[in-house]
Write an enzyme that holds these catalytic residues in place. Structure first.
Site, PDB file in Angstrom:
ATOM      1  N   TYR A 131      -2.342  -1.512  10.200  1.00 11.59           N
ATOM      2  CA  TYR A 131      -2.249  -1.602   8.740  1.00 11.59           C
ATOM      3  C   TYR A 131      -0.897  -1.068   8.257  1.00 11.59           C
ATOM      4  CZ  TYR A 131      -4.028  -1.195   3.906  1.00 11.59           C
ATOM      5  OH  TYR A 131      -4.236  -1.322   2.550  1.00 11.59           O
ATOM      6  N   SER A 149       0.874  -1.172   0.000  1.00  8.36           N
ATOM      7  CA  SER A 149       0.000   0.000   0.000  1.00  8.36           C
ATOM      8  C   SER A 149       0.903   1.212   0.000  1.00  8.36           C
ATOM      9  CB  SER A 149      -0.861  -0.008   1.266  1.00  8.36           C
ATOM     10  OG  SER A 149      -1.432   1.264   1.483  1.00  8.36           O
TER      11      SER A 149
HETATM   12  P1  NAD Z   1     -11.670  -6.048  -0.815  1.00  3.50           P
HETATM   13  O1  NAD Z   1     -12.323  -5.934   0.512  1.00  3.50           O
HETATM   14  O2  NAD Z   1     -12.414  -5.628  -2.034  1.00  3.50           O
HETATM   15  O3  NAD Z   1     -11.128  -7.530  -1.058  1.00  3.50           O
HETATM   16  C1  NAD Z   1     -10.409  -8.220  -0.066  1.00  3.50           C
HETATM   17  C2  NAD Z   1     -10.666  -9.698  -0.223  1.00  3.50           C
HETATM   18  O4  NAD Z   1      -9.864 -10.387   0.746  1.00  3.50           O
HETATM   19  C3  NAD Z   1     -12.123 -10.109   0.030  1.00  3.50           C
HETATM   20  O5  NAD Z   1     -12.597 -10.912  -1.034  1.00  3.50           O
HETATM   21  C4  NAD Z   1     -12.064 -10.869   1.348  1.00  3.50           C
HETATM   22  O6  NAD Z   1     -13.045 -11.917   1.448  1.00  3.50           O
HETATM   23  C5  NAD Z   1     -10.652 -11.437   1.283  1.00  3.50           C
HETATM   24  N1  NAD Z   1     -10.142 -11.806   2.602  1.00  3.50           N
HETATM   25  C6  NAD Z   1     -10.251 -11.132   3.772  1.00  3.50           C
HETATM   26  N2  NAD Z   1      -9.686 -11.829   4.772  1.00  3.50           N
HETATM   27  C7  NAD Z   1      -9.189 -12.972   4.224  1.00  3.50           C
HETATM   28  C8  NAD Z   1      -8.487 -14.075   4.755  1.00  3.50           C
HETATM   29  N3  NAD Z   1      -8.189 -14.174   6.056  1.00  3.50           N
HETATM   30  N4  NAD Z   1      -8.131 -15.061   3.895  1.00  3.50           N
HETATM   31  C9  NAD Z   1      -8.439 -14.994   2.578  1.00  3.50           C
HETATM   32  N5  NAD Z   1      -9.116 -13.978   2.038  1.00  3.50           N
HETATM   33  C10 NAD Z   1      -9.482 -12.963   2.851  1.00  3.50           C
HETATM   34  O7  NAD Z   1     -10.311  -5.201  -0.650  1.00  3.50           O
HETATM   35  P2  NAD Z   1      -9.274  -4.613  -1.723  1.00  3.50           P
HETATM   36  O8  NAD Z   1      -9.354  -3.134  -1.617  1.00  3.50           O
HETATM   37  O9  NAD Z   1      -9.394  -5.262  -3.040  1.00  3.50           O
HETATM   38  O10 NAD Z   1      -7.909  -5.029  -0.996  1.00  3.50           O
HETATM   39  C11 NAD Z   1      -7.025  -6.004  -1.490  1.00  3.50           C
HETATM   40  C12 NAD Z   1      -5.627  -5.703  -0.991  1.00  3.50           C
HETATM   41  O11 NAD Z   1      -5.219  -4.423  -1.472  1.00  3.50           O
HETATM   42  C13 NAD Z   1      -5.511  -5.636   0.544  1.00  3.50           C
HETATM   43  O12 NAD Z   1      -4.301  -6.244   0.954  1.00  3.50           O
HETATM   44  C14 NAD Z   1      -5.457  -4.148   0.818  1.00  3.50           C
HETATM   45  O13 NAD Z   1      -4.791  -3.842   2.013  1.00  3.50           O
HETATM   46  C15 NAD Z   1      -4.702  -3.666  -0.403  1.00  3.50           C
HETATM   47  N6  NAD Z   1      -4.867  -2.245  -0.690  1.00  3.50           N
HETATM   48  C16 NAD Z   1      -6.091  -1.728  -0.955  1.00  3.50           C
HETATM   49  C17 NAD Z   1      -6.200  -0.374  -1.218  1.00  3.50           C
HETATM   50  C18 NAD Z   1      -7.515   0.268  -1.517  1.00  3.50           C
HETATM   51  O14 NAD Z   1      -7.567   1.491  -1.510  1.00  3.50           O
HETATM   52  N7  NAD Z   1      -8.582  -0.472  -1.779  1.00  3.50           N
HETATM   53  C19 NAD Z   1      -5.061   0.444  -1.220  1.00  3.50           C
HETATM   54  C20 NAD Z   1      -3.836  -0.136  -0.940  1.00  3.50           C
HETATM   55  C21 NAD Z   1      -3.738  -1.486  -0.683  1.00  3.50           C
END
Ligand code: NAD
Length: 266
Positions: free
Chosen positions: A161, A148
């Site tokens: 986080y 991130s």
């Molecule tokens: P999201 O909530 O759309 O998807 C996350 C997925 O992870 C979900 O399908 C959930 O069921 C799954 N999940 C949660 N806990 C789990 C576990 N213990 N085992 C297996 N699966 C699990 O979120 P996203 O925004 O697509 O995030 C994905 C990654 O990107 C994360 O690591 C997040 O920290 C990172 N990220 C997101 C953003 C953002 O702005 N959305 C920015 C930087 C980094």
């Protein structure tokens, strides 16, 4: 753009958001993709949609913080698709609170999903990637961690986080060194805010915690330091993951790639 024909990718957290977009783009570029997620129904639905549109995908039930589930799920993918070339360690959740009010149980949950999950999926994938083929060479592979902007920046309310996302840089850099002899490369992709369910949930939470409107959370907190006030998109991140997985040499390894509309420049 180089293609991923014949390659197999295991993507955690791929039932939603960023992971789902990577799985769809990889499938369009010829990869067989494993949609690993704690939400098995959603994972199966994403896999079914990819299969229906001519790709090759399977859903895998996996809690990334559970060693037995990670090992069994990874093995199931290798058995079904015959190999494993790319691991995208992407599953993640968000819990926000000031440090003095952060429940220890929430802290442990965050580190378990983000850091234990990254470690366990990496260790499981390496059992195949380090294994030697008939010519005596390791299979090799690419491991991409979803970091991130918070792998490089801190924000209020996000101690667990920020700590976990910084930690992924250490794991990726260590893997780059250890994995080189086995043809394994590693990277961290560091997105800015992407409007996925994970972020949609934070807008009202931060509005309450900071005592400002939801509009102000978006403009004055989330996008304040970007060069153009724009959200990063799931497609932007998927394209970055495709670039890293198709890059032809180990000139790129151990890197973090920041995709944030200029929020963080390194
Ligand atoms: P999201 O909530 O759309 O998807 C996350 C997925 O992870 C979900 O399908 C959930 O069921 C799954 N999940 C949660 N806990 C789990 C576990 N213990 N085992 C297996 N699966 C699990 O979120 P996203 O925004 O697509 O995030 C994905 C990654 O990107 C994360 O690591 C997040 O920290 C990172 N990220 C997101 C953003 C953002 O702005 N959305 C920015 C930087 C980094």
């Amino acid at each position: 753009m180089a293609r991923l024909d014949g390659k197999v990718a295991l993507i955690t957290g791929a039932a939603s958001g960023i992971g789902k977009a990577i799985a769809e783009l990889y499938a369009q570029h010829g990869a067989s993709v494993a949609i690993a997620d704690i939400d098995q129904r959603a994972a199966d639905a994403v896999a079914a949609a990819i299969n229906a549109s001519g790709g090759r995908a399977m859903g895998v039930a996996m809690d990334v913080s559970d060693e037995a589930a990670v090992n069994a799920g990874t093995e199931a993918v290798i058995n079904a698709f015959g190999r494993l070339d790319v691991l995208i360690s992407n599953a993640g959740v968000q819990i926000v609170n000031p440090i003095d009010q952060f429940a220890f149980a929430d802290w442990k949950k965050m580190l378990a999903i983000h850091l234990d999950g990254a470690f366990l999926t990496t260790k499981a994938a390496l059992q195949y990637m380090y294994r030697e083929n008939a010519e005596g060479r390791s299979h090799g592979g690419i491991v991409i961690y979803m970091g991130s902007v918070h792998s490089h920046e801190a924000s209020k309310l996000k101690s667990a986080y920020v700590t976990a996302k910084h930690g992924l840089l250490g794991l990726a850099r260590t893997l780059a060194k250890e994995g080189a002899a086995h043809g394994v490369r590693s990277h961290v992709i560091c997105p800015g805010f992407v409007r996925t369910p994970l972020v949609e949930r934070q807008i009202p939470e931060q509005s309450r915690a900071l005592g400002i409107s939801e509009d102000a959370v978006v403009k004055d907190v989330m996008l304040k330091d970007t060069v153009d006030g724009e959200f990063t998109t799931v497609e932007d991140i998927a394209q970055t993951a495709l670039y890293l997985a198709t890059f032809p040499s180990a000139a790129l390894t151990g890197q973090s790639i920041v995709v944030t509309h200029g929020w963080h420049m390194q």
